[in-house]
Design a protein around this motif. Sequence first.
Motif, PDB file in Angstrom:
ATOM      1  N   UNK A  11     -10.068  17.469   3.948  1.00  0.00           N
ATOM      2  CA  UNK A  11      -9.236  17.394   2.739  1.00  0.00           C
ATOM      3  C   UNK A  11      -8.131  16.357   2.915  1.00  0.00           C
ATOM      4  N   UNK A  12      -7.780  15.692   1.826  1.00  0.00           N
ATOM      5  CA  UNK A  12      -6.645  14.766   1.815  1.00  0.00           C
ATOM      6  C   UNK A  12      -5.358  15.584   1.825  1.00  0.00           C
ATOM      7  N   UNK A  13      -4.472  15.313   2.801  1.00  0.00           N
ATOM      8  CA  UNK A  13      -3.181  16.020   2.831  1.00  0.00           C
ATOM      9  C   UNK A  13      -1.993  15.064   2.811  1.00  0.00           C
ATOM     10  N   UNK A  14      -2.255  13.746   2.855  1.00  0.00           N
ATOM     11  CA  UNK A  14      -1.148  12.786   2.828  1.00  0.00           C
ATOM     12  C   UNK A  14      -1.619  11.454   2.270  1.00  0.00           C
ATOM     13  N   UNK A  69       1.981   7.630   4.973  1.00  0.00           N
ATOM     14  CA  UNK A  69       0.966   8.678   4.769  1.00  0.00           C
ATOM     15  C   UNK A  69       1.237   9.876   5.672  1.00  0.00           C
ATOM     16  N   UNK A  70       1.636   9.604   6.930  1.00  0.00           N
ATOM     17  CA  UNK A  70       1.963  10.707   7.847  1.00  0.00           C
ATOM     18  C   UNK A  70       3.120  11.526   7.287  1.00  0.00           C
ATOM     19  N   UNK A  71       4.146  10.812   6.803  1.00  0.00           N
ATOM     20  CA  UNK A  71       5.308  11.485   6.234  1.00  0.00           C
ATOM     21  C   UNK A  71       4.903  12.333   5.027  1.00  0.00           C
ATOM     22  N   UNK A 143      -7.237  13.020  10.803  1.00  0.00           N
ATOM     23  CA  UNK A 143      -7.475  11.580  11.000  1.00  0.00           C
ATOM     24  C   UNK A 143      -6.651  10.789   9.994  1.00  0.00           C
ATOM     25  N   UNK A 144      -6.014   9.739  10.488  1.00  0.00           N
ATOM     26  CA  UNK A 144      -5.306   8.793   9.626  1.00  0.00           C
ATOM     27  C   UNK A 144      -6.286   7.679   9.254  1.00  0.00           C
ATOM     28  N   UNK A 145      -6.549   7.536   7.953  1.00  0.00           N
ATOM     29  CA  UNK A 145      -7.493   6.527   7.465  1.00  0.00           C
ATOM     30  C   UNK A 145      -6.703   5.482   6.680  1.00  0.00           C
ATOM     31  N   UNK A 146      -6.778   4.236   7.128  1.00  0.00           N
ATOM     32  CA  UNK A 146      -5.968   3.174   6.523  1.00  0.00           C
ATOM     33  C   UNK A 146      -6.873   2.065   6.001  1.00  0.00           C
ATOM     34  N   UNK A 147      -6.540   1.510   4.847  1.00  0.00           N
ATOM     35  CA  UNK A 147      -7.143   0.255   4.391  1.00  0.00           C
ATOM     36  C   UNK A 147      -6.027  -0.768   4.318  1.00  0.00           C
ATOM     37  N   UNK A 148      -6.155  -1.872   5.041  1.00  0.00           N
ATOM     38  CA  UNK A 148      -5.065  -2.862   5.066  1.00  0.00           C
ATOM     39  C   UNK A 148      -5.642  -4.264   5.115  1.00  0.00           C
ATOM     40  N   UNK A 340       0.363  19.341  -4.924  1.00  0.00           N
ATOM     41  CA  UNK A 340       1.714  19.042  -4.440  1.00  0.00           C
ATOM     42  C   UNK A 340       1.826  17.825  -3.543  1.00  0.00           C
ATOM     43  N   UNK A 341       0.921  16.878  -3.689  1.00  0.00           N
ATOM     44  CA  UNK A 341       0.966  15.680  -2.844  1.00  0.00           C
ATOM     45  C   UNK A 341       1.988  14.697  -3.400  1.00  0.00           C
ATOM     46  N   UNK A 342       2.939  14.282  -2.572  1.00  0.00           N
ATOM     47  CA  UNK A 342       3.844  13.203  -3.004  1.00  0.00           C
ATOM     48  C   UNK A 342       3.545  11.992  -2.145  1.00  0.00           C
ATOM     49  N   UNK A 343       3.489  10.838  -2.804  1.00  0.00           N
ATOM     50  CA  UNK A 343       3.090   9.631  -2.096  1.00  0.00           C
ATOM     51  C   UNK A 343       4.270   9.100  -1.280  1.00  0.00           C
ATOM     52  N   UNK A 344       3.975   8.797  -0.004  1.00  0.00           N
ATOM     53  CA  UNK A 344       5.015   8.349   0.902  1.00  0.00           C
ATOM     54  C   UNK A 344       5.272   6.853   0.777  1.00  0.00           C
TER      55      UNK A 344
END
Length: 344
Positions: A11-14, A69-71, A143-148, A340-344
Amino acid sequence: MAHHHQQSAAAVIGLGSYLPPHRITNDDLATRLETSDEWITSRTGIRARHWAPPGTSTSDLAVEAGHRALKSAGLYPEPGAVDAVVLATTTPDHPCPATAPEVAARLQLGTAAAYDIAGVCSGFLYALATASAQIIAGQAERILVIGAETYSTILNPTDRTTSVIFGDGAGAVVLSATRDPEQPGVLLGVDLGADGSQADLIRIPAGGSRQRANPDDPELGDPYFTMQGKKVFAAAVTRMQHSAISLLDRIGWTTDQVDHLVGHQANIRILKTLARHLDIPEDRAVINIDQVGNTSAASIPLALADATASGRLTAGSRVLLTAFGGGLTWGSVALTWPDGLTVG
Ligand code: UT7
């Protein structure tokens, strides 16, 4: 860390995003290229894009988005916060090694596994697919998944056909194991595909093992990004449409149950044509290409971040992600939006 949670879901949590501050308008580009705001806006829907200043690399943007995202997930960047960092990028800091380990180290994530995914504009969905599979297999809890991307570093400054399209940026999500398949935020299905027989449509010709880069003589080694736009356009619509439909069929959603279509922001005309072909009303398509351009692997998480920040994505809503890019590659992911997800 725990390796005994078989049969869990991811699940997406951040969620976090980052754009370098330097914003380039169409008029800015028209001062040095034979182009116009009218051409760019009407052909692509792009009004501005952000470019990183010289000296700023993909890892710099990835660290910012990853931190946010971690925050957003309520995690402190420290060893053990995540078990892996997966970075989707077309523009790694170096041809070798992968950029993800450096990002993980700069985020103080200890010795978490770290690897890059090279799926061009589909890279973020390929990364979500591998990361969620690791979680479902019990190999990782978070897992931290990043697109950069820093496409500004691979664009030929004299090529108007690519320079007006691409932008820099980064977006990231944190995926977490859950035992509850009904939890909002859970990834419900993935569809991926590729067709390497059309690898030449999107390519950096040189700088790899086939051909060394030779910036002084592009004939001998063109180090810049090239794209055959018209052929790519046609394939993009068809592949995303078929990928999306095959995924929806598999998970049992009809197209009118899709609350938000978050497609790769390649061209506003592609997004509108895709929505029409899928029979999804245009106003359910999330669009932010006007402000960021085509940011390749960062495109989908940036669109998710913008749509979340503006209050558009709400808890439990059904979200369909779909992307297409060089390789050729494509993919789709379906999920419900977390609570309740707020974008960091
Ligand atoms: O992110 C991975 C997936 N990528 C995509 O999905 C991109 C898909 N392709 C596209 O979005 C479009 O093909 C483009 C936006 C890249 C190009 O639009 P198009 O409508 O396919 O234009 P075109 O390449 O056929 O070019 C039309 C005309 C040409 O002039 P002639 O030959 O008709 O005289 C081009 O030289 O527009 C000219 N042109 C430009 N004119 C002003 C091409 N680029 C520009 C420009 N400004 N920047």
